[in-house]
Enzyme design. Structure first.
Site, PDB file in Angstrom:
ATOM      1  N   ASP A  65     -10.685 -10.191  -7.279  1.00 46.35           N
ATOM      2  CA  ASP A  65      -9.434  -9.555  -7.716  1.00 46.35           C
ATOM      3  C   ASP A  65      -8.628  -9.074  -6.505  1.00 46.35           C
ATOM      4  O   ASP A  65      -7.497  -8.617  -6.635  1.00 46.35           O
ATOM      5  CB  ASP A  65      -9.674  -8.440  -8.744  1.00 46.35           C
ATOM      6  CG  ASP A  65     -10.581  -7.340  -8.224  1.00 46.35           C
ATOM      7  OD1 ASP A  65     -11.095  -7.455  -7.100  1.00 46.35           O
ATOM      8  OD2 ASP A  65     -10.770  -6.344  -8.968  1.00 46.35           O
ATOM      9  N   SER A  66      -9.199  -9.254  -5.303  1.00 52.29           N
ATOM     10  CA  SER A  66      -8.423  -9.044  -4.075  1.00 52.29           C
ATOM     11  C   SER A  66      -7.237 -10.005  -4.028  1.00 52.29           C
ATOM     12  O   SER A  66      -6.338  -9.844  -3.205  1.00 52.29           O
ATOM     13  CB  SER A  66      -9.310  -9.250  -2.837  1.00 52.29           C
ATOM     14  OG  SER A  66      -9.995 -10.484  -2.915  1.00 52.29           O
TER      15      SER A  66
ATOM     16  N   ASP B 137     -14.054 -12.601 -10.508  1.00 53.97           N
ATOM     17  CA  ASP B 137     -14.085 -11.160 -10.775  1.00 53.97           C
ATOM     18  C   ASP B 137     -13.513 -10.845 -12.153  1.00 53.97           C
ATOM     19  O   ASP B 137     -12.460 -11.384 -12.531  1.00 53.97           O
ATOM     20  CB  ASP B 137     -13.197 -10.426  -9.749  1.00 53.97           C
ATOM     21  CG  ASP B 137     -13.998  -9.873  -8.587  1.00 53.97           C
ATOM     22  OD1 ASP B 137     -15.246  -9.829  -8.659  1.00 53.97           O
ATOM     23  OD2 ASP B 137     -13.363  -9.467  -7.594  1.00 53.97           O
TER      24      ASP B 137
ATOM     25  N   LYS C 277     -18.238 -11.504 -11.770  1.00 56.78           N
ATOM     26  CA  LYS C 277     -18.676 -10.339 -10.999  1.00 56.78           C
ATOM     27  C   LYS C 277     -17.991  -9.109 -11.582  1.00 56.78           C
ATOM     28  O   LYS C 277     -16.817  -9.184 -11.973  1.00 56.78           O
ATOM     29  CB  LYS C 277     -18.318 -10.484  -9.513  1.00 56.78           C
ATOM     30  CG  LYS C 277     -18.664  -9.236  -8.693  1.00 56.78           C
ATOM     31  CD  LYS C 277     -18.626  -9.491  -7.190  1.00 56.78           C
ATOM     32  CE  LYS C 277     -17.248  -9.488  -6.579  1.00 56.78           C
ATOM     33  NZ  LYS C 277     -16.504  -8.225  -6.720  1.00 56.78           N
TER      34      LYS C 277
ATOM     35  N   GLU D 115     -17.782  -4.576 -11.123  1.00 59.37           N
ATOM     36  CA  GLU D 115     -18.079  -3.444 -10.243  1.00 59.37           C
ATOM     37  C   GLU D 115     -18.797  -2.328 -11.005  1.00 59.37           C
ATOM     38  O   GLU D 115     -18.497  -2.077 -12.171  1.00 59.37           O
ATOM     39  CB  GLU D 115     -16.770  -2.883  -9.658  1.00 59.37           C
ATOM     40  CG  GLU D 115     -16.066  -3.855  -8.737  1.00 59.37           C
ATOM     41  CD  GLU D 115     -14.806  -3.271  -8.100  1.00 59.37           C
ATOM     42  OE1 GLU D 115     -14.575  -2.045  -8.180  1.00 59.37           O
ATOM     43  OE2 GLU D 115     -14.045  -4.065  -7.513  1.00 59.37           O
TER      44      GLU D 115
ATOM     45  N   GLU E 156     -20.580  -3.357  -0.879  1.00 60.88           N
ATOM     46  CA  GLU E 156     -19.325  -3.225  -0.120  1.00 60.88           C
ATOM     47  C   GLU E 156     -19.243  -1.856   0.540  1.00 60.88           C
ATOM     48  O   GLU E 156     -19.488  -0.817  -0.094  1.00 60.88           O
ATOM     49  CB  GLU E 156     -18.114  -3.422  -1.052  1.00 60.88           C
ATOM     50  CG  GLU E 156     -16.794  -3.211  -0.290  1.00 60.88           C
ATOM     51  CD  GLU E 156     -15.560  -3.706  -1.003  1.00 60.88           C
ATOM     52  OE1 GLU E 156     -15.659  -4.233  -2.123  1.00 60.88           O
ATOM     53  OE2 GLU E 156     -14.467  -3.563  -0.398  1.00 60.88           O
TER      54      GLU E 156
HETATM   55  O1  KIV Z   1     -12.222  -8.993  -4.735  1.00 62.39           O
HETATM   56  C1  KIV Z   1     -12.892  -9.263  -3.727  1.00 62.39           C
HETATM   57  O2  KIV Z   1     -12.446  -9.948  -2.792  1.00 62.39           O
HETATM   58  C2  KIV Z   1     -14.250  -8.731  -3.642  1.00 62.39           C
HETATM   59  C3  KIV Z   1     -14.926  -8.832  -2.312  1.00 62.39           C
HETATM   60  C4  KIV Z   1     -14.442  -7.721  -1.467  1.00 62.39           C
HETATM   61  C5  KIV Z   1     -16.403  -8.820  -2.430  1.00 62.39           C
HETATM   62  O3  KIV Z   1     -14.755  -8.199  -4.581  1.00 62.39           O
END
Ligand code: KIV
Length: 265
Positions: free
Chosen positions: A46-47, A85, A115, A117, A180
């Site tokens: 989600d970055s 994510d 993924k 969090e 992280e």
């Molecule tokens: O969204 C992302 O890029 C991440 C990485 C920082 C692991 O979750």
């Protein structure tokens, strides 16, 4: 390296292997193609909100955006395993809501896993997903989606708490856990304390694998700007893009582009 497509069980089996796991973020098909032979895992993080859309956090990213980028990356990857994510507010409310979000992501993108969090507090949700056919990668330590409650992007060092979180995720069925922004002693304690691979970002070499945001690794941000200490730049693409654009503008203004060989006659 090309050939076998990697899967969650194959990644899980790499725990403690001599060769660390390699993970990079990817948001587009051409970048995914370029990374595919080199990375074990492509993370559609989600970055994407910050790297591609210029947002100031990952919080505004929605499920439709993740699905759009996830589909592009999954279609391009042949060997690397693609993980997408689950964005903020698409899985916290209940395990059922998380399942609906994750199922949409798996069905519409063709990715291998999602993924999410959170540590022990997300264990019930992770168990609900994994028992229903959704492979889950965990993510503990600094949690960008919780940046408001954490009061900023703060490095984490409470080894006992991180280990309890990682163990809760492992018991719930997560096949790997991202660490992280974790101090080295805590990262080591977690890595030694669980039977699934840990993949670190800003979490030292004491992990079973490493991940970086691809755009950071490629230097796609201005070189003078703020950069976390864990980012190593393997290229300076921002400067190269600027130089190429400047040269193109010069050529157009001087009428040296297009040339005879670049025209149809
Ligand atoms: O969204 C992302 O890029 C991440 C990485 C920082 C692991 O979750």
């Amino acid at each position: 390296m090309a050939g076998i497509a990697l899967t969650p069980p194959l990644i899980r089996a790499r725990k403690g292997a001599a060769e660390p796991l390699v993970m990079l973020t990817a948001y587009t098909a051409p970048v995914a193609r370029a990374l595919d032979a080199h990375a074990d895992i492509l993370l559609v993080g989600d970055s994407v909100g910050m790297a591609v859309y210029g947002m100031d956090s990952t919080l505004p990213v929605d499920l439709a955006t993740m699905i759009r980028h996830g589909r592009a990356v999954a279609a391009a990857a042949e060997r690397a395993m693609v993980v997408v994510d689950l964005p903020f507010a698409t899985y916290h409310e209940s395990p059922q809501k998380a399942f609906r979000s994750a199922a949409k992501v798996l069905q519409k993108t063709g990715c291998a896993a999602v993924k999410l969090e959170g540590g022990a507090e997300m264990a019930e949700t992770v168990a609900f997903l994994t028992q229903r056919g959704v492979p889950v990668m965990g993510h503990i330590g600094l949690l960008p989606q919780s940046v408001r409650v954490m009061g900023g992007y703060k490095v984490q060092g409470d080894a006992a708490r991180l280990l309890a979180d990682a163990r809760a995720l492992e018991q719930a069925g997560a096949f790997a856990v991202v660490l992280e922004g974790v101090k080295e002693p805590a990262a080591r304690a977690v890595t030694e304390g669980v039977a699934v691979p840990t993949i670190g970002i800003g979490a030292s070499a004491a992990c079973d694998g490493q991940v970086l945001v691809c755009d950071d690794m490629l230097g796609l941000t201005p070189s003078g700007g703020p950069r976390p200490r864990f980012v190593r730049r393997y290229a300076d693409l921002y400067a190269q893009v600027e130089a190429a654009a400047a040269q193109f503008a010069t050529d157009v203004r001087a009428r040296t582009f297009p040339g005879q060989g670049e025209a149809y006659h």
